[in-house]
Design a protein around this motif. Structure first.
Motif, PDB file in Angstrom:
ATOM      1  N   VAL A 180      -8.791  10.529  -7.192  1.00 51.64           N
ATOM      2  CA  VAL A 180      -9.479  11.815  -7.353  1.00 51.64           C
ATOM      3  C   VAL A 180      -8.498  12.960  -7.110  1.00 51.64           C
ATOM      4  O   VAL A 180      -8.453  13.949  -7.873  1.00 51.64           O
ATOM      5  N   ALA A 181      -7.677  12.815  -6.051  1.00 54.06           N
ATOM      6  CA  ALA A 181      -6.691  13.858  -5.739  1.00 54.06           C
ATOM      7  C   ALA A 181      -5.624  13.960  -6.828  1.00 54.06           C
ATOM      8  O   ALA A 181      -5.127  15.057  -7.118  1.00 54.06           O
ATOM      9  N   ALA A 182      -5.266  12.837  -7.440  1.00 50.42           N
ATOM     10  CA  ALA A 182      -4.228  12.844  -8.480  1.00 50.42           C
ATOM     11  C   ALA A 182      -4.628  13.684  -9.690  1.00 50.42           C
ATOM     12  O   ALA A 182      -3.765  14.260 -10.367  1.00 50.42           O
ATOM     13  N   PHE A 183      -5.925  13.768  -9.951  1.00 54.61           N
ATOM     14  CA  PHE A 183      -6.399  14.576 -11.082  1.00 54.61           C
ATOM     15  C   PHE A 183      -6.721  16.017 -10.668  1.00 54.61           C
ATOM     16  O   PHE A 183      -7.247  16.788 -11.463  1.00 54.61           O
ATOM     17  N   GLY A 184      -6.373  16.352  -9.434  1.00 52.81           N
ATOM     18  CA  GLY A 184      -6.516  17.733  -8.987  1.00 52.81           C
ATOM     19  C   GLY A 184      -7.915  18.126  -8.555  1.00 52.81           C
ATOM     20  O   GLY A 184      -8.214  19.330  -8.440  1.00 52.81           O
ATOM     21  N   PHE A 185      -8.795  17.156  -8.284  1.00 54.25           N
ATOM     22  CA  PHE A 185     -10.163  17.462  -7.894  1.00 54.25           C
ATOM     23  C   PHE A 185     -10.381  17.467  -6.381  1.00 54.25           C
ATOM     24  O   PHE A 185     -11.510  17.643  -5.924  1.00 54.25           O
ATOM     25  N   LEU A 186      -9.311  17.246  -5.607  1.00 56.32           N
ATOM     26  CA  LEU A 186      -9.476  17.142  -4.163  1.00 56.32           C
ATOM     27  C   LEU A 186      -8.386  17.946  -3.459  1.00 56.32           C
ATOM     28  O   LEU A 186      -7.263  17.466  -3.286  1.00 56.32           O
TER      29      LEU A 186
ATOM     30  N   PHE B 127       0.829  -1.199   0.000  1.00 51.12           N
ATOM     31  CA  PHE B 127       0.000   0.000   0.000  1.00 51.12           C
ATOM     32  C   PHE B 127       0.868   1.255   0.000  1.00 51.12           C
ATOM     33  O   PHE B 127       0.564   2.237  -0.700  1.00 51.12           O
ATOM     34  N   THR B 128       1.947   1.223   0.773  1.00 48.74           N
ATOM     35  CA  THR B 128       2.853   2.372   0.805  1.00 48.74           C
ATOM     36  C   THR B 128       3.457   2.617  -0.570  1.00 48.74           C
ATOM     37  O   THR B 128       3.502   3.753  -1.067  1.00 48.74           O
ATOM     38  N   VAL B 129       3.916   1.541  -1.207  1.00 49.67           N
ATOM     39  CA  VAL B 129       4.515   1.672  -2.543  1.00 49.67           C
ATOM     40  C   VAL B 129       3.486   2.199  -3.538  1.00 49.67           C
ATOM     41  O   VAL B 129       3.765   3.112  -4.328  1.00 49.67           O
ATOM     42  N   LEU B 130       2.263   1.654  -3.512  1.00 47.04           N
ATOM     43  CA  LEU B 130       1.216   2.097  -4.429  1.00 47.04           C
ATOM     44  C   LEU B 130       0.902   3.578  -4.222  1.00 47.04           C
ATOM     45  O   LEU B 130       0.770   4.334  -5.199  1.00 47.04           O
ATOM     46  N   SER B 131       0.820   4.000  -2.965  1.00 52.10           N
ATOM     47  CA  SER B 131       0.504   5.397  -2.674  1.00 52.10           C
ATOM     48  C   SER B 131       1.588   6.338  -3.199  1.00 52.10           C
ATOM     49  O   SER B 131       1.297   7.379  -3.813  1.00 52.10           O
ATOM     50  N   LEU B 132       2.844   5.981  -2.965  1.00 53.79           N
ATOM     51  CA  LEU B 132       3.940   6.830  -3.424  1.00 53.79           C
ATOM     52  C   LEU B 132       4.013   6.861  -4.956  1.00 53.79           C
ATOM     53  O   LEU B 132       4.343   7.893  -5.544  1.00 53.79           O
ATOM     54  N   ILE B 133       3.686   5.722  -5.595  1.00 55.32           N
ATOM     55  CA  ILE B 133       3.697   5.696  -7.072  1.00 55.32           C
ATOM     56  C   ILE B 133       2.619   6.632  -7.622  1.00 55.32           C
ATOM     57  O   ILE B 133       2.868   7.429  -8.543  1.00 55.32           O
ATOM     58  N   ILE B 134       1.390   6.532  -7.054  1.00 52.75           N
ATOM     59  CA  ILE B 134       0.300   7.402  -7.524  1.00 52.75           C
ATOM     60  C   ILE B 134       0.653   8.863  -7.289  1.00 52.75           C
ATOM     61  O   ILE B 134       0.461   9.723  -8.181  1.00 52.75           O
ATOM     62  N   ALA B 135       1.187   9.165  -6.103  1.00 47.40           N
ATOM     63  CA  ALA B 135       1.552  10.553  -5.797  1.00 47.40           C
ATOM     64  C   ALA B 135       2.659  11.037  -6.722  1.00 47.40           C
ATOM     65  O   ALA B 135       2.628  12.185  -7.219  1.00 47.40           O
ATOM     66  N   GLY B 136       3.651  10.181  -6.969  1.00 46.74           N
ATOM     67  CA  GLY B 136       4.753  10.570  -7.848  1.00 46.74           C
ATOM     68  C   GLY B 136       4.299  10.803  -9.275  1.00 46.74           C
ATOM     69  O   GLY B 136       4.726  11.775  -9.940  1.00 46.74           O
ATOM     70  N   ILE B 137       3.419   9.929  -9.790  1.00 42.53           N
ATOM     71  CA  ILE B 137       2.914  10.104 -11.153  1.00 42.53           C
ATOM     72  C   ILE B 137       2.093  11.392 -11.264  1.00 42.53           C
ATOM     73  O   ILE B 137       2.218  12.150 -12.244  1.00 42.53           O
ATOM     74  N   ALA B 138       1.259  11.647 -10.238  1.00 43.82           N
ATOM     75  CA  ALA B 138       0.448  12.872 -10.255  1.00 43.82           C
ATOM     76  C   ALA B 138       1.331  14.111 -10.300  1.00 43.82           C
ATOM     77  O   ALA B 138       1.046  15.079 -11.032  1.00 43.82           O
TER      78      ALA B 138
END
Length: 655
Positions: A593-599, A249-260
């Motif tokens: 949702v946050a990755a696309f800037g809506f949150l 979960f930590t790795v997935l979260s950091l990947i999503i945040a990094g891509i965003a």
């Protein structure tokens, strides 16, 4: 998170966090408004630094957790100019720990209720000449003492409505007692002189006298309390259930945040994703669910010593059973008395019962009851000692004052033969058992009794098989002629008879498939209960070694608790996993949702608080269905529970 636990100051930190927020809001309305973000950000970074120290310590121990997400989210939010979002994450950490503590206390209230009812004081009756100087000179003087000060042989006064402080024998002719705390029986129970009464029982409307037969540390309720304290304070293996998801979960979260961040080119996206990726549900929901499951089990007399046991119960595939006191009632009826020349049936039974009063053996109560049914009075012993796995030895005054005291030994033949070489084994029919009696170096005779299969045994085994137990077997120290007919009647086609404790361990260790639950009640069952994946001890009388080494202690003398324990385990694991996955799914959804800037970060942080609350409420379902709790309460109030007397332990006294 766990680092900020209630024990280390979660509640004060919640107050400090709210105070910092209030001061910051006040500053926003003053000319010094520019200092508010600095104050809030500095406080958030301080908490992040504290968390980081704990995280590093855990990493050095080889434990990877989810703390890195919280620390990174706080630091990122402050760095990109979102200190208020960072403060909400801090509130989530501190408030989440406080919520976990509250939910944990609620979920284990049935466990802690037992602790509050433990006897604390006793009223000891002294002879007038033994009373303190200057005290009353009546024949008996009452003295209130701590329960730990009571000695074996002390005469005790139990006032109306008072707890019986230690295991004792009733001296008064008659008593009406409330045994619900031990047996679940809500109706009053009548006892007569000479019967053994367990500690923790509540006396009725009339004061009675009793003679202590055990120290407080060896008495039934105090030992139940010790087991409950062990269960309530156990560090459940369930923590691992959530930690399995920590690293991915930590790795997935950091990947999503990094891509965003990389795609948008805005660092704020990184912070916005991580503030909703702080998955307190993963850390809180599972422990709360397992504590709730332990509390639900306690409601039905099951003391489960850890969350890991519930996890094992949910996957049970094999079940092994002892016989006497487990599959059978452990309360056999007298068949006949075989007295040796020089002794009569009355003296054999009278001496045996007078010694068995001081035993916690599963068969001892039956011998005492048989003597009373024949009208034989019990003799007062000068002293007594129970020899583990063998029997009991008691000294009685000789009829001739000049002669030495007579030592009566009651127990298994191999032990008695050391003192009475002339001992002869009794001829037994299938289903019978023998209890042997010796006076000093003379073999006095044998008491032959017949045990009965529990009425609920067949139903309990059937339910256990429907819950997933593929293999059942009987592992007993009794002879095959006695064990096999009982096993056949219950559909147990695998019988291992005449087993010593070491044999039981070897047999159980080799059984497949696993996990395996071993059900027993005897002192000689302690090794095999400890060796099994799950040890299930029937009854807790005398705090037997079986209870100490078992993973589950069944305080009520019924096998129906066995499938109930498995069902509670399955329900608890299911609810814990549901809560974990609920937290993961919602958090991943919010991250996208946050990755696309809506949150925005601040709103995302508040939404994460809502996720925490939802996960905790979901986990509390493990405490049990509301209808189940109401049914239990209504039965107690109406007094409609079926009486199930508590039994003790088996010492393999039969041939």
């Amino acid at each position: 998170m766990r680092r900020v636990s209630a024990a280390t100051g979660a509640y004060p930190l919640v107050f400090v966090t709210l105070l910092v927020a209030a001061i910051g809001l006040i500053l926003l309305a003053t000319p010094a408004r520019e200092t508010a973000p600095w104050l809030v950000g500095a406080y958030a970074l301080a908490i992040a630094g504290w968390e980081a120290v704990g995280m590093i310590r855990q990493l050095l121990k080889g434990h990877a957790g989810l703390d890195i997400l919280a620390v990174t989210a706080i630091a990122a939010a402050v760095t990109v100019g979102e200190p208020w979002a960072a403060l909400v994450v801090v509130l989530m950490l501190t408030g989440g720990a406080a919520l976990e503590d509250y939910a944990a206390n609620r979920s284990k209230r049935e466990l802690t209720a037992l602790l509050r009812k433990a006897p604390q004081q006793a009223t000891r009756l002294l002879r007038g000449d033994a009373a303190p100087a200057g005290g009353p000179t009546a024949e008996r003087v009452a003295e209130d003492v701590p329960v730990e000060a009571v000695k074996v042989g002390d005469l005790l006064l139990v006032r109306p409505g008072a707890l019986v402080p230690v295991d004792a024998v009733l001296v008064s002719e008659h008593a009406v007692l409330d045994e619900s705390s031990l047996t679940g029986e809500s109706l009053p129970v009548e006892r007569v002189a000479g019967e053994r009464v367990s500690s923790g029982v509540v006396n009725g409307a009339t004061a009675v006298t009793m003679r202590a037969v055990a120290l407080a540390s060896d008495s039934e309720y105090q030992q139940i309390v010790r087991l409950v304290e062990q269960a309530a304070g156990s560090k459940a293996k369930v923590v691992r259930l959530a930690d399995r998801y920590a690293v991915p979960f930590t790795v997935l979260s950091l990947i999503i945040a990094g891509i965003a961040w990389g795609v948008s080119g805005e660092a704020v996206r990184f912070a916005e994703v991580l503030v909703v990726a702080t998955p307190c549900p993963l850390l809180i929901a599972a422990p709360v669910a397992f504590l709730g499951g332990m509390s639900r089990a306690a409601r039905f007399g099951l003391i489960v010593k850890g969350g890991g046991t519930l996890e094992q119960l949910s996957r049970v595939r094999s079940a092994a059973f002892d016989k006497t006191g487990t599959i059978t009632t452990g309360r056999p009826a007298l068949e006949r008395i075989l007295a040796e020349p020089g002794f009569d049936e009355m003296s054999v039974l009278q001496f045996a019962a007078s010694a068995e009063v001081y035993s916690s053996h599963v068969l001892a109560e039956s011998v005492v009851v048989a003597a009373k049914q024949h009208g034989y009075p019990l003799l007062d012993a000068l002293g007594a000692e129970e020899i583990a796995t063998n029997g009991v030895a008691a000294e009685f005054a000789s009829d001739n004052a000049e002669d030495a005291a007579t030592t009566v030994r009651v127990g298994k033949p191999s032990w008695l033969r050391e003192f009475a070489p002339a001992l002869a084994l009794a001829p037994l029919e299938p289903g019978e058992l023998a209890i042997y009696v010796a006076l000093d170096d003379r073999f006095a005779g044998a008491i032959v009794m017949r045990d009965q299969t529990r009425d609920e045994a067949a139903q309990a085994l059937g339910e256990l098989q429907r819950l997933g137990a593929e293999r059942t077997l009987m592992v007993t120290g009794d002879v095959a002629a006695t064990a096999e007919p009982i096993a056949a009647g219950l559909g147990i086609n695998e019988v291992h008879a005449e087993c010593r404790p070491s044999d039981k361990v070897s047999i159980v260790s080799a059984v497949q498939p696993r996990p395996l639950i071993m059900v027993g009640d005897g002192l000689n069952d302690a090794p095999v209960l400890a060796a099994a994946d799950i040890g299930f001890a029937m009854g807790a009388r005398g705090a037997t070694a079986a209870s100490e080494s078992a993973d589950i202690v069944n305080r009520y003398d019924t096998l129906t608790s066995l499938p109930l324990a498995v069902r509670v385990g399955k329900d608890t694991v299911r609810i814990a996993l549901q809560s974990i996955w609920l937290g993961i799914i919602i958090s991943v959804g919010l991250m996208l949702v946050a990755a696309f800037g809506f949150l925005p970060a601040l709103i995302g942080a508040w939404l994460q608080e809502v996720v925490d609350l939802v996960a905790i409420l979901g986990a509390l379902r493990a405490v049990g269905p509301r209808a189940e709790r109401k049914l239990k309460a209504s039965r107690a109030n109406a007094g409609g529970a079926q009486r199930t007397p508590l039994t003790g332990r088996e010492s393999q006294r039969t041939h």
